[in-house]
Write a protein that holds these residues in place. Structure first.
Motif, PDB file in Angstrom:
ATOM      1  N   HIS A 158       0.847  -1.200   0.000  1.00 40.17           N
ATOM      2  CA  HIS A 158       0.000   0.000   0.000  1.00 40.17           C
ATOM      3  C   HIS A 158       0.882   1.250   0.000  1.00 40.17           C
ATOM      4  N   PRO A 159       1.597   1.476  -1.044  1.00 38.37           N
ATOM      5  CA  PRO A 159       2.444   2.675  -1.072  1.00 38.37           C
ATOM      6  C   PRO A 159       1.613   3.941  -1.239  1.00 38.37           C
ATOM      7  N   GLY A 160       1.976   4.975  -0.532  1.00 36.44           N
ATOM      8  CA  GLY A 160       1.364   6.287  -0.708  1.00 36.44           C
ATOM      9  C   GLY A 160      -0.009   6.448  -0.121  1.00 36.44           C
ATOM     10  N   GLU A 161      -0.493   5.547   0.713  1.00 38.38           N
ATOM     11  CA  GLU A 161      -1.810   5.712   1.321  1.00 38.38           C
ATOM     12  C   GLU A 161      -1.757   6.773   2.413  1.00 38.38           C
ATOM     13  N   ARG A 173      -2.936   6.639   5.408  1.00 37.26           N
ATOM     14  CA  ARG A 173      -2.640   6.139   6.759  1.00 37.26           C
ATOM     15  C   ARG A 173      -1.198   5.658   6.927  1.00 37.26           C
ATOM     16  N   THR A 174      -0.403   5.726   5.845  1.00 39.98           N
ATOM     17  CA  THR A 174       0.972   5.229   5.925  1.00 39.98           C
ATOM     18  C   THR A 174       1.799   5.950   6.989  1.00 39.98           C
ATOM     19  N   PRO A 175       1.726   7.314   7.093  1.00 35.20           N
ATOM     20  CA  PRO A 175       2.499   7.962   8.168  1.00 35.20           C
ATOM     21  C   PRO A 175       2.087   7.484   9.564  1.00 35.20           C
ATOM     22  N   ILE A 223       0.883   4.536  10.291  1.00 32.16           N
ATOM     23  CA  ILE A 223       1.407   3.174  10.468  1.00 32.16           C
ATOM     24  C   ILE A 223       2.884   3.220  10.836  1.00 32.16           C
ATOM     25  N   ILE A 224       3.641   4.078  10.144  1.00 35.73           N
ATOM     26  CA  ILE A 224       5.078   4.169  10.439  1.00 35.73           C
ATOM     27  C   ILE A 224       5.297   4.701  11.859  1.00 35.73           C
ATOM     28  N   ALA A 225       4.533   5.766  12.209  1.00 36.14           N
ATOM     29  CA  ALA A 225       4.700   6.357  13.542  1.00 36.14           C
ATOM     30  C   ALA A 225       4.328   5.360  14.640  1.00 36.14           C
ATOM     31  N   LEU A 226       3.233   4.648  14.452  1.00 38.38           N
ATOM     32  CA  LEU A 226       2.826   3.672  15.462  1.00 38.38           C
ATOM     33  C   LEU A 226       3.821   2.509  15.544  1.00 38.38           C
ATOM     34  N   SER A 227       4.387   2.109  14.403  1.00 38.50           N
ATOM     35  CA  SER A 227       5.383   1.031  14.430  1.00 38.50           C
ATOM     36  C   SER A 227       6.626   1.469  15.209  1.00 38.50           C
TER      37      SER A 227
END
Length: 455
Positions: free
Chosen positions: A82-85, A87-89, A91-95
């Motif tokens: 899912h590139p560029g979605e 919610r991606t930021p 997901i990265i921040a929560l990871s």
């Protein structure tokens, strides 16, 4: 939702979910292996830490590595799928937040303190948010199972495992193209097996710690008992040596000093009326003093009887003793005979010779002081398995009392107990035959096969 049911990518997600389920079974078992021994090597703060056990420490590190591997794989998969979605930021921040929180766990310790419980709650909540946003993060729950099992009490830990399992099942169903019983049953089965293995290994670790504690206590008791036994043996050895020295001194120096006192008192009484007799008493006392001086020097050297040190063995020492007593005879006692019967098959042990000579010296001293005898005799008899020394006199005799009856009625009377002690140390017996007016015979019998005394 990460995917809509029926999309082309949903099939790939479902297929990967099936593969992840199989991999999760292996991961769950591996996690149990890491979690269980971690308890076995727990530190004093609580169970579940690696502690000082190297194996448990490495297994704990392996479990932590598995968490970060699963987290990284899940994030990589999401970014690839899912590139560029939008919610991606998130997901990265929560990871990143989840990774940082997980790293803070060992710093907070392992006991269920309020701070530690708060940390666990925040960790689980962040993971749940990640699973809601991206179901592929569900299998990061496997290491979280063991984090909860190590920190929480049993019931709370099982409740947390059940909650995490529900989220995993829900995430897998979201990824599936339709209802799949395997996705519903496999995660609970893996969680149940992993939990059972962890609990079993935790109990095994507790039993091992208890066993190690009991072993340490037994070792401490054994060491303490050995120290006490060594101290007791030293005390017994000291007492035995003191008793032996007291008998040596009594049979030589004390008896000699007593004889000198009697002779000098007799010389003092007859000095005016019979100077020649007084001089004889003084000369006799001088001879006894010389003999006592030789004994005292021998004590300093090696505590061996002077007569035995001069060579010739026990027979020669007894003949020398009889001759000396006859030459120094005073009062009624005029002669002391010595007779040897039999021939020894082997030289007598030094301890036997020394003890028998001391007994003879003590017995003749008693005859001289108390018996009123005119003659005394020493008879040494060598038999096949024992040696017997008889000391007899024709004195006034006495009524022999059983051993131990005299007690502390008088300061004098150490001679017979000392003789009995000497014979007893050699495994022999001492008998006394006497009656008023019929003289006395003292017999010391020593076996030749059990003469060695461990003390």
């Amino acid at each position: 939702m990460e995917h809509r049911s029926g999309s082309p990518d949903a099939g790939a997600e479902a297929a990967e979910a099936g593969r992840s389920g199989s991999a999760a079974q292996g991961s769950g078992i591996a996690g149990s292996e890491a979690g269980g021994p971690g308890t076995a090597g727990s530190d004093p703060e609580g169970p579940g830490t690696a502690g000082s056990d190297p194996d448990a420490r490495w297994l704990a590190l392996l479990m932590h590595a598995a968490f970060f591997l699963l987290l990284g794989a899940s994030l990589t998969r999401f970014l690839m799928r899912h590139p560029g979605e939008d919610r991606t930021p998130w997901i990265i921040a929560l990871s990143i937040t989840l990774a940082v929180l997980y790293l803070l766990g060992p710093v907070l310790g392992s006991r269920p303190t309020p701070r530690r419980l708060t940390w666990l709650a925040v960790l689980v909540v962040v993971w749940m948010v990640l699973v809601v946003l991206a179901p592929s993060f569900a299998w990061c729950a496997v290491p979280l199972f063991y984090t909860g099992l190590r920190i929480l009490p049993p019931r709370a830990a099982l409740a947390l495992v059940a909650l995490l399992t529900v989220f995993v099942v829900a995430a897998q169903l979201r990824l599936a193209d339709g209802f799949d019983p395997n996705l519903v049953l496999a995660p609970p089965a893996v969680a149940a097996v992993a939990t059972a293995v962890f609990v079993h290994m935790q109990r095994q670790a507790v039993r091992q710690r208890e066993l190690a504690t009991r072993q340490r206590e037994l070792i401490d008791d054994l060491l303490r008992t050995r120290r006490e036994l060594a101290a007791t043996e030293r005390r017994e050895g000291t007492l035995a040596e003191r008793q032996r020295l007291s008998m040596e001194i009594h049979d030589t120096l004390a008896q000699g000093l007593s004889s000198q006192q009697m002779l000098l008192q007799a010389a003092d009484r007859t000095w005016s009326a019979d100077p020649d007799a007084a001089r004889r008493h003084v000369r006799t006392a001088t001879g006894i003093a010389e003999r006592n001086l030789a004994e005292a020097r021998r004590f300093v050297h090696d505590l061996a009887p002077a007569d035995l040190a001069e060579g010739g063995g026990l027979e020669a020492a007894l003949h020398a003793l009889a001759a000396r007593e006859s030459a120094q005879a005073e009062g009624a006692l005029t002669v002391v005979h010595c007779h040897v019967e039999g021939t020894p098959h082997a030289p007598l042990p030094d301890r036997v010779q020394s003890a028998l000579l001391r007994i003879a010296q003590g017995a003749l001293a008693n005859v001289r002081e108390h018996a009123g005898a005119t003659a005394a005799g020493l008879t040494l008899t060598h038999l096949d398995d024992r040696v017997v020394l008889d000391i007899g006199d024709n004195g006034r005799g006495f009524t022999a009392e059983p051993e131990g009856v005299r007690g502390a009625r008088t300061v004098r009377g150490h001679g017979l107990p000392a003789m009995r002690a000497r014979v007893r140390q050699l495994g022999g017996t001492l008998t006394i035959e006497s009656a008023p007016g019929e003289g006395t015979v003292l017999s010391a019998e020593v076996p030749l096969t059990t003469t060695e005394d461990p003390t």
